[in-house]
Design an enzyme around this catalytic site. Structure first.
Site, PDB file in Angstrom:
ATOM      1  N   HIS A  15      12.056   8.544 -34.535  1.00 53.38           N
ATOM      2  CA  HIS A  15      13.188   8.186 -35.395  1.00 53.38           C
ATOM      3  C   HIS A  15      13.325   6.666 -35.511  1.00 53.38           C
ATOM      4  O   HIS A  15      13.273   5.964 -34.503  1.00 53.38           O
ATOM      5  CB  HIS A  15      14.453   8.790 -34.765  1.00 53.38           C
ATOM      6  CG  HIS A  15      15.693   8.629 -35.564  1.00 53.38           C
ATOM      7  ND1 HIS A  15      16.866   8.168 -35.031  1.00 53.38           N
ATOM      8  CD2 HIS A  15      15.952   8.892 -36.865  1.00 53.38           C
ATOM      9  CE1 HIS A  15      17.801   8.157 -35.959  1.00 53.38           C
ATOM     10  NE2 HIS A  15      17.276   8.584 -37.093  1.00 53.38           N
ATOM     11  N   GLU A  42       9.782   8.290 -38.798  1.00 56.46           N
ATOM     12  CA  GLU A  42      10.800   8.224 -39.853  1.00 56.46           C
ATOM     13  C   GLU A  42      11.350   6.814 -39.851  1.00 56.46           C
ATOM     14  O   GLU A  42      11.463   6.195 -38.794  1.00 56.46           O
ATOM     15  CB  GLU A  42      11.925   9.222 -39.540  1.00 56.46           C
ATOM     16  CG  GLU A  42      13.059   9.267 -40.558  1.00 56.46           C
ATOM     17  CD  GLU A  42      14.254   8.389 -40.256  1.00 56.46           C
ATOM     18  OE1 GLU A  42      15.202   8.427 -41.032  1.00 56.46           O
ATOM     19  OE2 GLU A  42      14.250   7.620 -39.243  1.00 56.46           O
ATOM     20  N   ASP A  44      14.068   3.892 -42.367  1.00 59.88           N
ATOM     21  CA  ASP A  44      15.064   3.745 -43.441  1.00 59.88           C
ATOM     22  C   ASP A  44      14.704   2.562 -44.327  1.00 59.88           C
ATOM     23  O   ASP A  44      14.331   1.499 -43.822  1.00 59.88           O
ATOM     24  CB  ASP A  44      16.438   3.487 -42.819  1.00 59.88           C
ATOM     25  CG  ASP A  44      16.804   4.525 -41.776  1.00 59.88           C
ATOM     26  OD1 ASP A  44      16.932   5.707 -42.147  1.00 59.88           O
ATOM     27  OD2 ASP A  44      16.940   4.159 -40.593  1.00 59.88           O
ATOM     28  N   HIS A  57      18.586   0.042 -41.464  1.00 64.51           N
ATOM     29  CA  HIS A  57      19.463   1.212 -41.525  1.00 64.51           C
ATOM     30  C   HIS A  57      20.822   0.891 -42.125  1.00 64.51           C
ATOM     31  O   HIS A  57      21.320   1.597 -42.985  1.00 64.51           O
ATOM     32  CB  HIS A  57      19.639   1.781 -40.111  1.00 64.51           C
ATOM     33  CG  HIS A  57      20.545   2.968 -40.049  1.00 64.51           C
ATOM     34  ND1 HIS A  57      21.921   2.858 -39.975  1.00 64.51           N
ATOM     35  CD2 HIS A  57      20.274   4.300 -40.070  1.00 64.51           C
ATOM     36  CE1 HIS A  57      22.459   4.078 -39.945  1.00 64.51           C
ATOM     37  NE2 HIS A  57      21.484   4.962 -40.005  1.00 64.51           N
ATOM     38  N   GLU A 117      12.909   7.440 -45.440  1.00 66.08           N
ATOM     39  CA  GLU A 117      14.283   7.761 -45.837  1.00 66.08           C
ATOM     40  C   GLU A 117      14.808   6.661 -46.744  1.00 66.08           C
ATOM     41  O   GLU A 117      14.938   5.508 -46.332  1.00 66.08           O
ATOM     42  CB  GLU A 117      15.201   7.927 -44.618  1.00 66.08           C
ATOM     43  CG  GLU A 117      16.582   8.388 -45.089  1.00 66.08           C
ATOM     44  CD  GLU A 117      17.674   8.339 -44.042  1.00 66.08           C
ATOM     45  OE1 GLU A 117      17.406   8.460 -42.840  1.00 66.08           O
ATOM     46  OE2 GLU A 117      18.836   8.162 -44.490  1.00 66.08           O
TER      47      GLU A 117
HETATM   48  O1  G3P Z   1      16.285  11.046 -41.550  1.00 66.22           O
HETATM   49  C1  G3P Z   1      16.978  11.522 -40.445  1.00 66.22           C
HETATM   50  C2  G3P Z   1      17.969  10.528 -39.907  1.00 66.22           C
HETATM   51  O2  G3P Z   1      17.346   9.273 -39.809  1.00 66.22           O
HETATM   52  C3  G3P Z   1      19.204  10.422 -40.729  1.00 66.22           C
HETATM   53  O3  G3P Z   1      20.183   9.636 -40.138  1.00 66.22           O
HETATM   54  O4  G3P Z   1      21.538   7.611 -40.009  1.00 66.22           O
HETATM   55  O5  G3P Z   1      19.566   7.843 -38.532  1.00 66.22           O
HETATM   56  O6  G3P Z   1      19.243   7.453 -40.965  1.00 66.22           O
HETATM   57  P1  G3P Z   1      20.116   8.061 -39.907  1.00 66.22           P
HETATM   58 MG    MG Z   2      17.069   7.577 -41.091  1.00 68.49          MG
END
Ligand code: G3P
Ligand code: MG
Length: 246
Positions: A15, A42, A44, A57, A117
């Protein structure tokens, strides 16, 4: 049409690049995830004031960098000077804020599959979806395309419009009652949601419809094992060190 990734979904996605083992959304995180043997990450992506996609993020710089202000108001030249590592630990001092291009190139070099994302600042939903989707087609030319997700329906629709072959994941904290209709309308591939909001009726409907379910953020091995046993396809984790070998 419901494009799927051209790679088998792994059970764990690191993550925000490397989870808690590195400053979030950084190239160090990608290197750590790969070094631990993970195959997927993953992260952002948001647009700068110049309209360039960067890995970050929050809409503001304060929490994860030594700078201040809104990302969408900050020029690339200023983002290039930002320290995105010291907030985590001084061992990471000087870690740059990565551009999306740099992260994409490193994923390709390390053989990491990506869940990109799209994280638009408020008011920039469609343009962020468009810019990121177009850039993905250029950066991943000839390589298996990443899975693209967003909480923003407008961003996903824009991505679909400009990049029909992209596999899309619809991201909700808690999926709404009509999640399946909305995923179908988008030509989406997967359902992404908070692990704590997943119930068996959603899982059952997803399984019946052939929709993979991906859950965030799962930081305990027993919790990850239980979700995977219930039929969840993959989890996003900050504690990838506890999920090795799952
Ligand atoms: O994509 C899953 C997760 O990353 C969504 O929440 O706030 O960590 O981007 P966040
Ligand atoms: Mg995310």
């Amino acid at each position: 049409m419901r494009p799927a990734p051209q790679w088998p979904l792994p059970r764990v996605f690191a993550h925000r690049c490397g989870g808690a083992l590195a400053p979030e959304n950084t190239l160090s995180g990608l290197r750590i995830a790969a070094a631990l043997g993970f195959r997927a990450v993953e992260f952002d992506v948001m647009l700068s004031g110049d309209g360039t996609p960067w890995l970050i993020h929050d809409e503001t710089l304060e929490r994860t960098t030594n700078a201040a202000g809104r990302v969408c108001d900050t020029a690339d030249a200023a983002l290039q000077r930002v320290d995105a590592g010291s907030f985590q630990h001084r061992a990471f001092a000087g870690e740059p804020l990565p551009t999306f291009d740099a992260a994409a190139r490193l994923c390709l070099e390390l053989g990491l599959m990506a869940n990109v994302e799209i994280k638009p600042a408020a008011g920039f939903e469609a343009v962020t979806g468009e810019v990121v989707a177009r850039r993905i087609l250029e950066l991943w030319q000839g390589a298996p395309l990443p899975l693209v997700s967003s909480f923003s329906e407008a961003a996903l629709e824009a991505a679909r419009r400009v990049a029909p072959p992209l596999p899309l994941g619809y991201l909700w904290v808690s999926p709404p009652a009509d999640w399946q209709r909305r995923l179908d309308a988008l030509g989406g591939y997967s359902l992404h949601c908070a692990a704590g909001k997943l119930d068996d009726s959603i899982l059952g409907a997803a399984r019946a419809g052939g929709v993979p379910v991906l859950c965030y953020t799962v930081n305990e091995r027993t919790a990850a094992q239980s979700l995977l046993a219930r039929g969840v396809a993959a989890v996003f984790s900050d504690r990838i060190d506890t999920l090795i070998g799952l």
